[in-house]
Design a protein around this motif. Structure first.
Motif, PDB file in Angstrom:
ATOM      1  N   ILE A 132      40.181  40.378  35.478  1.00 30.91           N
ATOM      2  CA  ILE A 132      40.860  39.155  35.917  1.00 30.91           C
ATOM      3  C   ILE A 132      42.234  39.508  36.477  1.00 30.91           C
ATOM      4  O   ILE A 132      42.650  38.993  37.521  1.00 30.91           O
ATOM      5  CB  ILE A 132      40.999  38.157  34.746  1.00 30.91           C
ATOM      6  N   LYS A 185      47.854  24.030  34.803  1.00 28.19           N
ATOM      7  CA  LYS A 185      46.538  23.652  34.296  1.00 28.19           C
ATOM      8  C   LYS A 185      45.435  23.872  35.328  1.00 28.19           C
ATOM      9  O   LYS A 185      44.529  23.045  35.491  1.00 28.19           O
ATOM     10  CB  LYS A 185      46.542  22.193  33.814  1.00 28.19           C
ATOM     11  N   THR A 186      45.534  24.989  36.049  1.00 26.54           N
ATOM     12  CA  THR A 186      44.486  25.354  36.993  1.00 26.54           C
ATOM     13  C   THR A 186      43.245  25.808  36.211  1.00 26.54           C
ATOM     14  O   THR A 186      43.331  26.058  35.006  1.00 26.54           O
ATOM     15  CB  THR A 186      44.943  26.498  37.917  1.00 26.54           C
ATOM     16  N   PRO A 187      42.090  25.916  36.886  1.00 29.69           N
ATOM     17  CA  PRO A 187      40.901  26.420  36.175  1.00 29.69           C
ATOM     18  C   PRO A 187      41.152  27.771  35.507  1.00 29.69           C
ATOM     19  O   PRO A 187      40.736  27.991  34.366  1.00 29.69           O
ATOM     20  CB  PRO A 187      39.852  26.525  37.291  1.00 29.69           C
ATOM     21  N   LEU A 188      41.856  28.672  36.225  1.00 32.47           N
ATOM     22  CA  LEU A 188      42.183  29.961  35.628  1.00 32.47           C
ATOM     23  C   LEU A 188      43.119  29.777  34.441  1.00 32.47           C
ATOM     24  O   LEU A 188      42.961  30.412  33.397  1.00 32.47           O
ATOM     25  CB  LEU A 188      42.816  30.887  36.662  1.00 32.47           C
ATOM     26  N   CYS A 224      43.433  27.208  32.443  1.00 34.67           N
ATOM     27  CA  CYS A 224      42.706  26.668  31.284  1.00 34.67           C
ATOM     28  C   CYS A 224      41.840  27.739  30.637  1.00 34.67           C
ATOM     29  O   CYS A 224      41.654  27.740  29.412  1.00 34.67           O
ATOM     30  CB  CYS A 224      41.840  25.492  31.726  1.00 34.67           C
ATOM     31  N   ARG A 225      41.336  28.651  31.457  1.00 31.12           N
ATOM     32  CA  ARG A 225      40.479  29.724  30.953  1.00 31.12           C
ATOM     33  C   ARG A 225      41.253  30.735  30.114  1.00 31.12           C
ATOM     34  O   ARG A 225      40.773  31.214  29.086  1.00 31.12           O
ATOM     35  CB  ARG A 225      39.806  30.413  32.138  1.00 31.12           C
ATOM     36  N   ILE A 226      42.478  31.066  30.559  1.00 26.07           N
ATOM     37  CA  ILE A 226      43.223  32.132  29.886  1.00 26.07           C
ATOM     38  C   ILE A 226      44.180  31.607  28.818  1.00 26.07           C
ATOM     39  O   ILE A 226      44.665  32.401  27.997  1.00 26.07           O
ATOM     40  CB  ILE A 226      44.026  32.976  30.903  1.00 26.07           C
ATOM     41  N   LYS A 227      44.443  30.311  28.791  1.00 23.86           N
ATOM     42  CA  LYS A 227      45.412  29.773  27.829  1.00 23.86           C
ATOM     43  C   LYS A 227      45.061  30.127  26.389  1.00 23.86           C
ATOM     44  O   LYS A 227      45.933  30.600  25.634  1.00 23.86           O
ATOM     45  CB  LYS A 227      45.533  28.264  27.986  1.00 23.86           C
ATOM     46  N   ILE A 232      44.610  39.691  28.485  1.00 22.27           N
ATOM     47  CA  ILE A 232      43.663  39.142  29.455  1.00 22.27           C
ATOM     48  C   ILE A 232      42.830  40.281  30.026  1.00 22.27           C
ATOM     49  O   ILE A 232      43.351  41.375  30.287  1.00 22.27           O
ATOM     50  CB  ILE A 232      44.417  38.398  30.577  1.00 22.27           C
ATOM     51  N   ASP A 233      41.538  40.030  30.201  1.00 18.15           N
ATOM     52  CA  ASP A 233      40.642  41.050  30.727  1.00 18.15           C
ATOM     53  C   ASP A 233      41.193  41.650  32.016  1.00 18.15           C
ATOM     54  O   ASP A 233      41.641  40.924  32.908  1.00 18.15           O
ATOM     55  CB  ASP A 233      39.267  40.423  30.995  1.00 18.15           C
ATOM     56  N   HIS A 236      49.906  29.562  36.152  1.00 16.90           N
ATOM     57  CA  HIS A 236      48.568  28.961  36.124  1.00 16.90           C
ATOM     58  C   HIS A 236      48.391  28.084  34.884  1.00 16.90           C
ATOM     59  O   HIS A 236      47.802  26.985  34.965  1.00 16.90           O
ATOM     60  CB  HIS A 236      47.501  30.060  36.134  1.00 16.90           C
TER      61      HIS A 236
END
Length: 245
Positions: free
Chosen positions: A92, A71-74, A76-79, A88-89, A67
């Motif tokens: 998720i 560069k998926t939304p997920l 970008c969120r977890i990077k 990571i939570d 992911h």
């Protein structure tokens, strides 16, 4: 030396017969959950099963790296979380694992689950998932047994193919060789964090926090422990017996 080799092969044969007897009532293709120390041989087992039997390996770490790379939304969120070295939570993780497991099972794939569960909460999640999808009887929790220092050495010398995720040892290449994947031809590289010191910390964390999950698994599922201190040929014989029984 010859006597030691003969004794090792005798032990391996006994293990083969045990596995055949232990699993003789199983009709469906088995799904494996790997609860094992880093560097213990999980990658070797998974790669053999994927290439020989068409298994699908599901590893949260690999999913999240994909992911981030795409560069998926997920991703970008977890990077930023991954870059800070934080976890990571789990909510998720559970969401991603549920989607991936369901996708693979609905497609009729046999599974190898690697790097999950790591906590009691993630074990509870997986237990509920197996029960709700009627897979309790097809699951084996598998642990590979090897001395900690060998695990550390393997990790510190590990090279990964970024394309097919095949694992190699840096020791198999000459000092001035260009390490290239023999399967897809891509350039091999070390993962960030694959140093000896970090490897020792990860192995200690496994023994303290993750390995106890095998005791929980033994209460409801089939559990198998295999020594990987033998030749690759002997190992694949054990793998074949485990899968084809």
């Amino acid at each position: 030396m010859a006597q030691k080799s003969a004794e090792s092969w005798s032990i391996m044969q006994s293990l083969l017969f045990f596995i055949l007897f232990f699993l003789q009532t199983s009709c469906a293709r088995t799904h494996f959950v790997l609860i094992s120390a880093p560097g213990s041989g999980k990658g070797t087992f998974s790669q053999y099963c994927v290439r020989t039997y068409g298994y699908v390996q599901i590893c949260p770490g690999d999913i999240f790296r994909d992911h981030i790379r795409a560069k998926t939304p997920l991703g970008c969120r977890i990077k930023p979380i991954v870059e800070r070295g934080e976890y990571i939570d789990e909510e998720i993780v559970f969401e991603v694992m549920s989607a991936k497991l369901t996708e693979a099972l609905e497609a009729g794939h046999s599974l190898i689950i690697d790097g999950f569960p790591r906590t009691n909460d993630s074990f509870d999640f997986l237990e509920r998932y197996f029960y709700e999808h009627a897979h309790d009887d097809t699951i084996i929790f598998l642990q590979f047994l090897v001395p900690d220092e060998i695990c550390v050495q393997r990790i510190a010398n590990r090279l990964i193919c970024p394309s097919c995720a095949t694992v190699f040892s840096a020791r198999s290449f000459a000092p001035h060789d260009d390490p290239i994947c023999s399967y897809c031809g891509d350039q091999l590289s070390m993962r960030l964090g694959d140093s000896a010191d970090i490897a020792r910390s990860r192995v200690l964390h496994f023994h303290k926090d993750v390995e106890p999950l095998m005791d929980r698994a033994a209460e409801h599922y089939r559990v198998c422990k295999i020594s990987t201190e033998c030749t690759y040929e002997e190992l694949t014989n054990v793998y074949d017996a485990l899968i084809n029984a």
